[in-house]
Design a protein around this motif. Structure first.
Motif, mmCIF file in Angstrom:
data_model
loop_
_atom_site.group_PDB
_atom_site.id
_atom_site.type_symbol
_atom_site.label_atom_id
_atom_site.label_comp_id
_atom_site.label_asym_id
_atom_site.label_seq_id
_atom_site.Cartn_x
_atom_site.Cartn_y
_atom_site.Cartn_z
ATOM 1 N N GLY A 123 0.883 -1.250 0.009
ATOM 2 C CA GLY A 123 0.025 0.027 -0.144
ATOM 3 C C GLY A 123 0.878 1.149 0.100
ATOM 4 O O GLY A 123 1.986 1.290 -0.027
ATOM 5 N N PRO A 124 0.554 2.597 -0.163
ATOM 6 C CA PRO A 124 -1.027 2.628 -0.424
ATOM 7 C C PRO A 124 -1.473 2.736 -1.842
ATOM 8 O O PRO A 124 -2.574 2.891 -2.308
ATOM 9 N N ALA A 125 -0.639 2.389 -3.037
ATOM 10 C CA ALA A 125 -0.886 2.108 -4.348
ATOM 11 C C ALA A 125 -1.798 0.962 -4.610
ATOM 12 O O ALA A 125 -2.842 1.097 -5.313
ATOM 13 N N PHE A 126 -1.399 -0.202 -4.139
ATOM 14 C CA PHE A 126 -2.415 -1.348 -4.455
ATOM 15 C C PHE A 126 -2.274 -1.624 -5.871
ATOM 16 O O PHE A 126 -3.685 -1.716 -6.345
ATOM 17 N N LYS A 127 -1.565 -1.607 -6.522
ATOM 18 C CA LYS A 127 -1.486 -1.828 -8.225
ATOM 19 C C LYS A 127 -1.452 -3.504 -8.279
ATOM 20 O O LYS A 127 -0.753 -4.146 -7.551
ATOM 21 N N PRO A 128 -2.301 -4.041 -8.811
ATOM 22 C CA PRO A 128 -2.381 -5.459 -9.216
ATOM 23 C C PRO A 128 -1.152 -6.027 -9.668
ATOM 24 O O PRO A 128 -0.346 -5.065 -10.589
ATOM 25 N N HIS A 129 -0.583 -7.184 -9.258
ATOM 26 C CA HIS A 129 0.618 -7.758 -9.881
ATOM 27 C C HIS A 129 0.327 -8.319 -11.322
ATOM 28 O O HIS A 129 1.374 -7.991 -12.333
ATOM 29 N N THR A 130 -0.657 -8.868 -11.611
ATOM 30 C CA THR A 130 -0.962 -9.544 -12.967
ATOM 31 C C THR A 130 -2.301 -9.293 -13.326
ATOM 32 O O THR A 130 -3.197 -9.091 -12.562
ATOM 33 N N HIS A 131 -2.685 -9.348 -14.753
ATOM 34 C CA HIS A 131 -3.948 -9.271 -15.171
ATOM 35 C C HIS A 131 -4.067 -10.626 -16.098
ATOM 36 O O HIS A 131 -3.190 -11.225 -16.541
ATOM 37 N N VAL A 132 -5.503 -10.963 -15.981
ATOM 38 C CA VAL A 132 -5.905 -11.852 -16.750
ATOM 39 C C VAL A 132 -7.134 -11.720 -17.653
ATOM 40 O O VAL A 132 -7.958 -11.203 -17.251
ATOM 41 N N LEU A 133 -6.933 -11.553 -18.947
ATOM 42 C CA LEU A 133 -8.122 -11.348 -19.863
ATOM 43 C C LEU A 133 -8.411 -9.756 -19.660
ATOM 44 O O LEU A 133 -9.618 -9.605 -19.777
ATOM 45 N N GLY A 134 -7.398 -8.916 -19.390
ATOM 46 C CA GLY A 134 -7.880 -7.481 -19.067
ATOM 47 C C GLY A 134 -8.053 -7.167 -17.580
ATOM 48 O O GLY A 134 -8.162 -6.025 -17.210
#
Length: 86
Positions: free
Chosen positions: A40-51
């Motif tokens: 935190g505090p950004a909490f950006k996802p590590h990976t994406h699947v199908l967007g």
């Protein structure tokens, strides 16, 4: 009478699986947010699947799609039991 007991137990098992996949498993995604997000505090996802971020994708698969598949299997099994009784 045997068919009714079989239908009852199959319904209990499927309902339990629906509750697990649709509701209870999502709690673990919230509790394990550090596995899916960076610090935190950004909490950006590590990976994406199908967007979708990974945690959204897993929730969709385990809840909505999982419940749909379980419902289809449950309906098929119940129809087979009814055909055997008639």
């Amino acid at each position: 009478m045997d068919g009714y007991k079989k239908e009852m137990w199959i319904t209990v098992v499927v309902f339990t699986l629906v509750v697990l996949t649709g509701g209870i498993l999502s709690v673990f995604f919230v509790l394990g947010k550090d596995m899916f997000f960076g610090p935190g505090p950004a909490f950006k996802p590590h990976t994406h699947v199908l967007g979708f971020p990974l945690h959204y994708f897993l929730l969709l698969v385990l809840s909505w799609i999982g419940v749909t598949v379980l419902g289809g299997v449950w309906s098929y099994v119940m129809d087979r039991i009814d055909k055997k009784e008639v």
